[in-house]
Design a protein around this motif. Sequence first.
Motif, PDB file in Angstrom:
ATOM      1  N   VAL A  89      -7.072 -52.463   0.221  1.00  0.00           N
ATOM      2  CA  VAL A  89      -7.798 -51.879  -0.911  1.00  0.00           C
ATOM      3  C   VAL A  89      -8.539 -52.978  -1.672  1.00  0.00           C
ATOM      4  O   VAL A  89      -8.023 -54.082  -1.862  1.00  0.00           O
ATOM      5  N   ALA A  90      -9.753 -52.679  -2.109  1.00  0.00           N
ATOM      6  CA  ALA A  90     -10.562 -53.633  -2.881  1.00  0.00           C
ATOM      7  C   ALA A  90     -10.246 -53.504  -4.372  1.00  0.00           C
ATOM      8  O   ALA A  90      -9.498 -52.615  -4.792  1.00  0.00           O
ATOM      9  N   ASN A  91     -10.853 -54.382  -5.175  1.00  0.00           N
ATOM     10  CA  ASN A  91     -10.579 -54.397  -6.614  1.00  0.00           C
ATOM     11  C   ASN A  91     -11.872 -54.635  -7.386  1.00  0.00           C
ATOM     12  O   ASN A  91     -12.450 -55.725  -7.328  1.00  0.00           O
ATOM     13  N   GLN A  92     -12.318 -53.606  -8.115  1.00  0.00           N
ATOM     14  CA  GLN A  92     -13.539 -53.736  -8.908  1.00  0.00           C
ATOM     15  C   GLN A  92     -13.328 -54.512 -10.198  1.00  0.00           C
ATOM     16  O   GLN A  92     -14.289 -54.843 -10.886  1.00  0.00           O
ATOM     17  N   GLY A 116      -7.350 -52.436  -6.870  1.00  0.00           N
ATOM     18  CA  GLY A 116      -6.435 -53.441  -6.359  1.00  0.00           C
ATOM     19  C   GLY A 116      -5.119 -52.844  -5.884  1.00  0.00           C
ATOM     20  O   GLY A 116      -4.877 -51.636  -5.966  1.00  0.00           O
ATOM     21  N   LYS A 117      -4.244 -53.723  -5.376  1.00  0.00           N
ATOM     22  CA  LYS A 117      -2.999 -53.286  -4.751  1.00  0.00           C
ATOM     23  C   LYS A 117      -1.853 -53.037  -5.728  1.00  0.00           C
ATOM     24  O   LYS A 117      -0.798 -52.538  -5.327  1.00  0.00           O
ATOM     25  N   LYS A 118      -2.022 -53.385  -6.993  1.00  0.00           N
ATOM     26  CA  LYS A 118      -0.910 -53.314  -7.925  1.00  0.00           C
ATOM     27  C   LYS A 118      -0.716 -51.927  -8.534  1.00  0.00           C
ATOM     28  O   LYS A 118       0.199 -51.721  -9.324  1.00  0.00           O
ATOM     29  N   VAL A 119      -1.589 -50.990  -8.202  1.00  0.00           N
ATOM     30  CA  VAL A 119      -1.418 -49.616  -8.682  1.00  0.00           C
ATOM     31  C   VAL A 119      -1.234 -48.705  -7.480  1.00  0.00           C
ATOM     32  O   VAL A 119      -1.695 -48.995  -6.373  1.00  0.00           O
TER      33      VAL A 119
END
Length: 439
Positions: free
Chosen positions: A56-59, A384-387
């Motif tokens: 997953v990307a992170n804006q 991102g990966k933290k959610v």
Amino acid sequence: MNQQLSKFKESLQKRPEHQILERTVTKNGVLASAVDYHAESKMTPVFSIDLDTGDVANQKQSGRCWMFAALNTMRHEIKNKFNVPKDFELSQNYTYFWDKLEKANYFYENVLATADLPTSDRKVAWLMETPQQDGGQWDMIVSIIQKYGVVPKSAMPETYNSSKSSEFNSTFNLKLRKDAVALRKLAAQKTTEEKLEAFKEELLDENYRMLAYSFGEPPVHFDFEYRDAEKKYHLDRNLTALDFFKKYVGWNLDDYVSIINGPTADKPYKHMYTVEMLGNVVDGRQVRHLNVNMETFRNVAIKQLQQGESVWFGCDVGKESDRQKGIMETGLYRKGELFDVDLQMSKAERLDYSQSLMTHAMVLTGVDLVDGKPTKWKVENSWGKKVGNEGFFVMSNNWMNEYCYQVVVNKKYLPAELQEVLKEDPKVLAPWDPMGSLA
């Protein structure tokens, strides 16, 4: 009024549970007090159709979800064709740069088109409220890609300003509003079109400089160097962004169309719609929506997923959702039951009365079909990966029905009668129509 207040107090005191609920809500807040454990337990991240799409990307602190979602659908294609590593991304900074430059020019054209109207006019006020912003629509990213192509993230990485856009946006909008003052004055003086164009070119030159300082200057030629998922080395030299798109994505973007579900009385189904003054590239692709019922809306998305291709979609992500757990479910919070008030509104009522509209774009990467019917959907976010579950969310089918407004699919998945509707001239909606909201 005092007599009314006495009645209100008396009514509250008659409720045996009022002190318990007062202690609960004042201590924990509305959502924690209203959350329904049973609704949460049904949102297991298991799907009968589940595409492998990579990381997953992170804006980050920017409003580029629409752009991330579009580029994510394309990088999924690159992953399938070229076996690139799971963390491969296309450059969101590259398309961001060109979108900002084009939006400024689009703003200038709208300023001149409305220059004979007073600043108190609703259209002028709407323009000046936000001259440009991070958000956008599917057709707008298509316009950018058709003109400028795409590049891998290695060719134009993120910068401070692309990942945290508020400082630049406030500065850029200040300049654009100042430019609007000058353009309206020149128009009022009956300045020739030739002189207006020359002045506008000076403004765009300044804009290019601001963007280059903030985001870096986009590459004209670049090399694409990578090791694939099997560690095999690849090098492709001296590419342009249009070359890269043609070779590594290869889509005919004209085949991909926006399908909406806007069940308001002013938008009959099976017709085309556009929005006045909505776009980015002057003379670029027009924003066009085909309005359909939810059954059609869901079915075309399922057909594309069944063929192994992810789906760009737009929704009102903040409604009835748990960001941290990655759950979107209409029964997640029982707020009406908590306060013993009726909070139900239809989807059309929420649109008509400003309770909901599209606020965020993500990607459908899976669906759980039971007896051929969807029960829940897998969603790739760009936070991102933290959610959620490593960045992925679970969306119930009921939530899709109520809070999803747009999907983008290849038109071949539409019934033949709707493919014909795509050819009709669209009805033009007001600039502030909810179907013109930017994700």
